[in-house]
Design a protein around this motif. Structure first.
Motif, short mmCIF file in Angstrom:
data_model
loop_
_atom_site.label_atom_id
_atom_site.label_comp_id
_atom_site.label_asym_id
_atom_site.label_seq_id
_atom_site.Cartn_x
_atom_site.Cartn_y
_atom_site.Cartn_z
N GLY A 1 0.84 -1.21 0.00
CA GLY A 1 0.00 0.00 0.00
C GLY A 1 0.86 1.24 0.00
N MET A 2 2.06 1.14 0.54
CA MET A 2 3.05 2.21 0.54
C MET A 2 4.32 1.66 -0.12
N THR A 3 5.25 2.54 -0.40
CA THR A 3 6.44 2.11 -1.11
C THR A 3 7.18 1.00 -0.35
N GLY A 4 7.41 1.24 0.95
CA GLY A 4 8.16 0.27 1.75
C GLY A 4 9.66 0.47 1.59
N SER A 5 10.38 -0.04 2.61
CA SER A 5 11.84 0.05 2.52
C SER A 5 12.43 -1.24 1.98
N ASN A 6 11.58 -2.23 1.73
CA ASN A 6 12.08 -3.52 1.26
C ASN A 6 12.75 -3.40 -0.10
N TYR B 1 6.90 24.01 10.29
CA TYR B 1 7.39 22.72 9.77
C TYR B 1 6.41 21.62 10.19
N ILE B 2 6.21 20.65 9.32
CA ILE B 2 5.42 19.46 9.67
C ILE B 2 6.23 18.22 9.33
N LYS B 3 6.25 17.26 10.24
CA LYS B 3 6.77 15.93 9.91
C LYS B 3 5.55 15.03 9.70
N TRP B 4 5.39 14.53 8.48
CA TRP B 4 4.22 13.70 8.11
C TRP B 4 4.65 12.25 8.15
N ASP B 5 4.20 11.54 9.17
CA ASP B 5 4.65 10.17 9.38
C ASP B 5 3.63 9.16 8.86
N CYS B 6 4.03 7.91 8.78
CA CYS B 6 3.15 6.85 8.27
C CYS B 6 3.75 5.53 8.74
N CYS C 1 8.02 11.06 6.35
CA CYS C 1 8.64 10.03 7.17
C CYS C 1 7.72 8.82 7.15
N SER C 2 8.30 7.63 7.25
CA SER C 2 7.47 6.45 7.39
C SER C 2 8.30 5.43 8.15
N SER C 3 8.18 5.44 9.47
CA SER C 3 9.08 4.63 10.31
C SER C 3 10.49 4.79 9.76
N GLY C 4 10.92 6.02 9.60
CA GLY C 4 12.19 6.28 8.93
C GLY C 4 11.93 6.37 7.44
N GLY C 5 12.70 5.57 6.67
CA GLY C 5 12.66 5.72 5.21
C GLY C 5 11.79 4.70 4.51
N CYS C 6 10.65 4.35 5.10
CA CYS C 6 9.81 3.32 4.46
C CYS C 6 8.87 3.90 3.39
N ARG C 7 8.93 5.18 3.16
CA ARG C 7 8.21 5.76 2.02
C ARG C 7 9.12 6.84 1.41
N PHE C 8 10.34 6.42 1.12
CA PHE C 8 11.33 7.33 0.56
C PHE C 8 11.24 7.22 -0.95
N ASP C 9 10.45 8.07 -1.56
CA ASP C 9 10.25 7.94 -2.99
C ASP C 9 10.02 9.30 -3.63
N ALA C 10 10.07 9.30 -4.96
CA ALA C 10 9.99 10.55 -5.70
C ALA C 10 8.59 11.16 -5.63
N TYR D 1 7.84 15.29 -4.32
CA TYR D 1 7.06 16.35 -4.99
C TYR D 1 6.44 17.29 -3.96
N TYR D 2 5.92 16.71 -2.87
CA TYR D 2 5.27 17.52 -1.83
C TYR D 2 6.24 17.94 -0.73
N ALA D 3 7.14 17.02 -0.37
CA ALA D 3 8.02 17.23 0.78
C ALA D 3 9.47 17.23 0.30
N PRO D 4 10.17 18.36 0.43
CA PRO D 4 11.54 18.39 -0.11
C PRO D 4 12.53 17.60 0.72
N GLN D 5 12.08 17.10 1.90
CA GLN D 5 12.98 16.24 2.65
C GLN D 5 12.21 15.07 3.25
N ILE D 6 12.93 13.95 3.39
CA ILE D 6 12.32 12.71 3.88
C ILE D 6 13.27 12.11 4.92
N TRP D 7 12.72 11.72 6.06
CA TRP D 7 13.54 11.12 7.11
C TRP D 7 14.06 9.79 6.56
#
Ligand code: GLA
Length: 728
Positions: free
Chosen positions: A223-228, A475-480, A527-536, A540-546
């Motif tokens: 459902g999300m990108t995932g870090s796998n 600033y907002i950190k948007w987690d998932c 953010c998504s438990s760290g980099g579990c949704r680190f994608d392009a 587009y919306y967030a210029p930085q990703i945890w």
């Protein structure tokens, strides 16, 4: 003109500064792929479509007057299902008759200046004069489904973006069963595939392996990108290195179930598809309805993986990150999570801010735990109103106190989630995703809200809007923090449940779009438990990703080196925490090759000596900000290839400045007294700021820098240094 159509040979050519991409309209209007690689002047390229000989079992179209043409063999622009091509197909449409035979043929095309946006989806963009677009319209004669293939070429980058618009021009409803965004047909299997795999706390491991016959798929169905697996892949010749040789890099601008499928057929050619994962995807199109696939980004480099990465980095900052913060200096932050977890109140946060101020930190981020009854991770998600037992006097009062110290203020959200123990869940249990008749699984004590539903999104938007509009939030950190199971929506009819996963992603994009449009000046970190949704898509919306919940700098070397294959350093969230054996200095060197910030209790987790180190780090952060975030990154020694140390370097765009960084992971057996820099101007004279010694760029690149004074014998466990060179 970067895009041309040769009327005589019916060949489309898409030229960038270094590459050519070509395909043609063949007999019977088949769209046949010809070439993707180094730039070519020719247009008569049709012989390139023959990749192996006709087999006795190969089907053919009797209307084509070419004995050697078979859909079984030819490379196609957008291969379809069931009409003679037995390889993996990019498009499969189940029509009104119930079969899934799909066969698209060229109808028309148009070439125009600019880059269209994609409705509801994140996508690259261009200013006037920066891009040209080709739209090729095709049709499947039986179902009437039109597929429009979109290609954009960017003036200054060796980049092509691709997507597909599908429209049901027939009279019966159809179901899209596969609708990929791009297909690349490479004429050889003598290639290595490079991709990023990982898991929570251990993201972005780089894997490079030779292609083999058969199908390889890297994908997500979470459902999300995932870090796998990251939706990035590169193909390189076995001899290709960091700085030499050909590479084809591909990245998908999408944050949900994706698939990158590679098939090496038994003729030794390679087909690569990138798109929405067809598992759990069925999209119904009524007559007249259309569907837009997300966008794929293709980068060609003839100068190794390093040049490919640098293209992605600059291209994304220029043409994907739409936030005003993409190229603006971002405030240096301290985050409360590892410093306090859920155990904080207003006074503690103000005390953090007071101490942080002394160190030169510019923003306090209040992480998880400020809302509802959220005193642990068992409850409260979904109730986005301030817990005034914790923040006595309310949020505005806290922010005023933090602002009065001269710090900005940031806040944490996890908008897509709900705990069963929350007011929101008690009021709307049906808003949590679950398939009919089934219980939902729990993960981190929480459920996922049905973001396909507008009423759900409206509720969360309104709750967020109330807080964000009434308080001075920078600033907002948007987690998932969980993935989707028992996927279904209570509001979709049975025949549309196959649309759920993509609709979920569209819902998230819609909510992000509404928040970032309503509050364009807020810096958004994903953010998504760290980099579990680190994608392009997120970029587009967030210029930085945890980048990872793992903040140990030695572990982070692999994580950040891997991420840098595709994503800019300016996008990689990285903090100095107390969670490491390595020195504060080394934690700083690694975090500085990211967005940089702190995540520790500044009152108790720094010694006086470490405070001095932090003051120096903060000064370095300001000094090197532009060089690191907008310069060129060179990966000199990868931590996965050298067990002892990692080296990397930044060069300013005018080549007048360079910064060399080294981290020593273990005591090395060799002397390592020198390392060759890269990317400098050979004729310029660079001064080592520390020693005052001058060297030509040529000497630094071919003889190497002088590290003979460094004593590895005494400084081997997590030590580090940076060296700054400036042109005299
Ligand atoms: C995730 C994030 C952390 C932190 C916690 C809060 O794990 O990756 O940085 O925000 O959630 O619950």
């Amino acid at each position: 003109m970067p895009i041309t159509f040769d009327q005589q040979h019916h060949v489309f050519k898409l030229d960038t500064s270094v590459s050519t991409y070509a395909f043609m309209v063949y007999q019977e209007n088949y769209l046949v792929h010809l070439y993707y690689g180094a730039k070519l002047p020719d247009t008569d390229l049709s012989y390139l479509m023959y990749r192996g000989k006709f087999d006795s079992l190969s089907p053919y179209n009797p209307k084509v007057e070419d004995l050697f043409f078979s859909p079984d063999i030819q490379p196609f622009e957008y291969p379809t299902n069931g009409a003679g091509d037995f390889r993996i197909s990019a498009l499969s449409v189940r029509g009104g008759s119930g079969d899934a035979v799909t066969d698209i043929r060229y109808v028309s095309h148009k070439i125009y200046d600019g880059k269209p946006s994609l409705p509801g989806l994140p996508a690259t963009f261009a200013q006037e004069g920066q891009a040209q677009t080709l739209e090729v319209e095709t049709v499947d004669a039986v179902t009437g489904v039109k597929s429009t293939l979109l290609y954009t070429v960017f003036e200054d980058y060796p980049v092509i973006t691709r997507s597909v618009r599908l429209e049901n021009g027939g009279e019966a409803p159809v179901v899209l069963e596969r609708a990929y965004s791009s297909c690349v047909e490479l004429p050889t299997m003598d290639l290595d595939m490079v991709h990023l795999w990982g898991k929570w706390w251990n993201e972005n491991n780089t894997e490079r392996r030779a292609l083999q016959h058969g199908i390889t798929s890297i994908q997500s169905k979470r459902g999300m990108t995932g870090s796998n697996h990251n939706p990035f892949v590169a193909f390189a010749h076995p001899s290709t290195t960091e700085e030499s040789g050909e590479v084809w890099g591909m990245n998908f601008i999408y944050s949900g179930n994706f698939a990158i499928d590679t098939e090496v057929d038994t003729r030794g050619t390679t087909r690569v598809l990138m798109g929405i994962n067809p598992t759990d995807f069925r999209w119904r199109l009524e007559p007249g309805e259309s569907f837009q696939t997300p966008e794929a980004v293709l980068v060609y480099s003839d100068k190794g993986l390093g040049a490919m990465s640098r293209t992605f980095h600059h291209f994304y900052l220029d043409h994907l990150c739409r936030s005003e913060w993409a190229k603006k200096k971002r405030p240096l932050l301290i985050n409360s999570w590892e410093a306090a977890f859920f155990d904080f109140d207003d006074d503690k946060l103000v005390a953090f801010a007071q101490e942080a101020k002394k160190l030169g930190i510019e923003m306090l981020v209040m992480d998880d735990g400020w809302f509802g009854t959220r005193n642990d991770d068992l409850r409260g998600l979904g109730d986005w109103y301030v817990n005034e037992k914790k923040l006595k006097g309310g949020l505005s009062h806290l922010i005023e106190r933090v602002n009065a110290l001269g710090l900005k203020f940031g806040i944490w959200y996890e908008p897509e989630m709900v705990n069963p123990d929350s007011d929101l869940y008690r009021a709307h249990p049906d808003w949590a995703i679950r398939a009919k008749g089934r219980e939902h699984s729990i993960s981190r004590y929480q459920c996922v809200l049905d973001m396909t539903r507008k009423d759900v999104r409206d509720n969360i938007f309104q709750q967020m809007y109330n807080v964000l509009s009434q308080n001075k939030i920078d600033y907002i950190k948007w987690d998932c923090n969980r993935n989707i199971t028992e996927a279904a929506s209570a509001t979709l009819p049975p025949e549309r449940q196959g649309e759920f996963f993509h609709r979920y992603v569209l819902g998230v994009y819609d909510l992000m779009d509404r928040i970032t449009t309503a509050f364009p000046h807020i810096l958004l970190e994903n953010c998504s438990s760290g980099g579990c949704r680190f994608d392009a898509g997120m970029l587009y919306y967030a210029p930085q990703i945890w980048t990872s919940d793992c903040t140990d700098p030695i572990e982070r070397l692999t994580i950040q080196f891997g991420a840098s294959l595709c994503y800019p350093v300016a996008a990689m969230g990285a903090h100095v925490s107390a969670n490491s054996r390595a020195s504060v200095k080394t934690r700083g060197v690694v975090a500085m090759s990211g967005t940089f910030g702190y995540e520790l209790d500044p009152r108790t987790e720094l010694t006086d000596e470490e405070r001095e180190v932090v003051l120096q780090q903060v000064a370095d952060y300001h000094k090197y900000y532009d060089l690191i975030h907008f310069g060129d990154l060179y990966r000199l020694t990868a931590p996965t290839e050298n067990p002892y140390l990692a080296d990397w370097q930044f060069v300013s765009p005018d080549k007048n400045e360079a910064l060399f960084c080294r981290v020593i992971m273990r005591r090395p057996p060799n002397l390592y007294q020198s390392v060759c820099l890269a990317g400098l101007d050979p004729d310029k004279i660079y001064v080592d700021e520390e020693t005052g010694k001058a060297y030509s760029g040529a000497l630094l690149m071919h003889g190497g820098i002088d590290l003979s004074a460094y004593d590895y014998a005494n400084n081997y466990d997590g030590d580090s240094f940076m060296k700054h060179f400036v042109v005299r």
